[in-house]
Design a protein around this motif. Structure first.
Motif: not given
Length: 431
Positions: A269, A272, A276, A319, A322-323
């Motif tokens: 990340l 990110a 993203s 993930w 999460e990004a």
């Protein structure tokens, strides 16, 4: 000389016994060393096992150019680099360096030279035509060795605008492409390996360019992720190397396993908020693959366990989601700063909770779409996971960690119906 057959047989049996004993001792010593290596995880998580995993070398293979038939090699190189003998190539000429105030261009300082050498020391790239690796150069470029002489040469190159011819001559290497024919130019990616001394000068120049952009400007755009000082880590290599050192039976504790999951999580990340919004489905799949491999090792589970269940039990949100959380908080923070307000911890915490709630909703929708397209065993697992998804990651963080530590390796749910039964029990407890 008289030879006694019985004595020869006896000595041969003694020899065979000693050989078997030696093989047994070697095997036991290897097993003891391996167990000691795994046990050192808990004593020093950043010690030798971690360095071995990060610095794992790829298996050696002969160069592609030495294994191709000569006629194929000529055709491939000719296709990649067409013959331009009809048009004479005139290399560009570097203009003499000019300084605005009429003074002399600053030479290479000892600080920037040592910084470039320090980066060279940690590199493990293939040597150029001179055959000297980066580590060999690093050993020689000390203040008592070749360091001062090479630094003076660098300064002269910058002042005169000239680079030695050997530093501009490289060695061609052909890297095969997966899924492409080996007898066609399209099946290879060419790279040129240069001498380490020339690349060291390039690092010095690159450092000056970055420093100029950051301090004087114009700086790189805010959404520019590449060509920054920090390099993108080799996510898949680090994840694969770490999973090899985390066996399902034995090895380090659950806390240390989650620690390494967090390390690769931070690597994945990095930056990110920048990448993203443009994350493609292919790159998201790569993130999922690395995350699932480590999550399964955290659980000591079987390889048949699904990604969603592995991530849920390991306490790791996908993930790619999460990004999006990090990107949402970054945008809110940037908007506040543009209005002249500095957000406090409470405001940032509130933004994180809202963004995390949105991420859980997206994950829930993703799981609901899979319910009608999967097997009965996996459907049972998803039906147990979806209703308690946010509670599992929110109010039960402490309980989830206690469960992972309390369960012995055979009792941790590993796949299919076992994971579904486990989550069904947790669903009843939560409700």
């Amino acid at each position: 000389m008289h030879r006694d057959p019985e004595e020869e047989d006896r000595l041969y049996e003694v020899y065979r016994t000693e050989v078997r004993a030696l093989c047994t001792a070697i095997r036991e010593a290897k097993e003891a060393a391996w167990n000691d290596l795994l046990a050192s995880f808990d004593r020093d998580p950043w010690g030798r096992p971690y360095r071995l995993a990060r610095n794992a070398l790829r298996p050696w293979a002969p160069p592609t150019t030495s294994t191709l038939p000569p006629e194929t090699l000529h055709r491939v190189v000719g296709g990649l680099f067409p013959d331009s003998s009809r048009t004479a190539f005139i290399p560009p000429v570097m203009a003499t360096a000019q300084v605005a105030d009429g003074g002399e261009l600053e030479g290479v300082s000892q600080a920037e030279f040592e910084a470039a050498v320090a980066r060279m020391r940690v590199k493990r790239t293939a040597p150029g035509p001179d055959g000297l690796s980066s580590r060999a150069w690093a050993l020689a470029l000390t203040e008592d060795g070749l360091g001062p002489a090479l630094r003076r040469l660098f300064s002269r190159c910058l002042r005169e605008g000239r680079i030695p011819e050997p530093w501009r001559t490289g060695r061609l290497v052909l890297i095969p492409k997966d899924g492409h024919p080996r007898d066609e130019p399209s099946g290879y990616r060419p790279i040129v390996v240069l001498d380490e001394a020339g690349k060291l000068l390039e690092r010095v120049v690159a450092g000056r360019l970055v420093q100029h952009l950051e301090n004087i400007g114009p700086d790189l755009a805010s959404n520019q992720y590449g060509f920054r000082r920090a390099l993108v880590p080799r996510l898949m290599g680090a994840a694969g190397a770490l999973t090899r050192l985390l066996p399902n039976v034995g090895g380090c504790s659950a806390g240390t396993r989650r620690l390494y999951l967090g390390v690769v999580h931070s690597m994945a990340l990095y930056g990110a908020p920048m990448w993203s919004p443009a994350l493609s489905a292919r790159n998201a799949a790569l993130l999922h693959r690395a995350q699932r491999a480590l999550a399964v090792r955290v659980l000591r589970g079987y390889r048949t366990i699904s990604q969603d269940v592995a991530c849920a039990l390991a306490g790791s949100v996908p993930w790619d989601l999460e990004a999006e959380i990090l990107a949402a908080v970054y945008r809110r923070n940037a908007q506040a700063l543009s209005r002249g307000r500095s957000p406090g911890p409470s405001a940032v915490g509130r933004w994180k909770r809202v963004a995390r709630h949105v991420a859980y909703a997206k994950w829930r929708e993703r799981l609901l779409k899979e319910l009608g397209q999967t097997s009965a065993t996996r459907r049972r697992t998803l039906e147990a996971l979806v209703p308690v998804l946010e509670a599992w990651f929110g109010t039960l963080v402490v309980e989830r960690q206690e469960v992972l530590v309390r369960y012995s390796p055979p009792a941790i749910p590993s796949a299919g119906r076992k994971a579904g039964d486990f989550l069904m029990k947790k669903k009843v407890q939560i409700s």
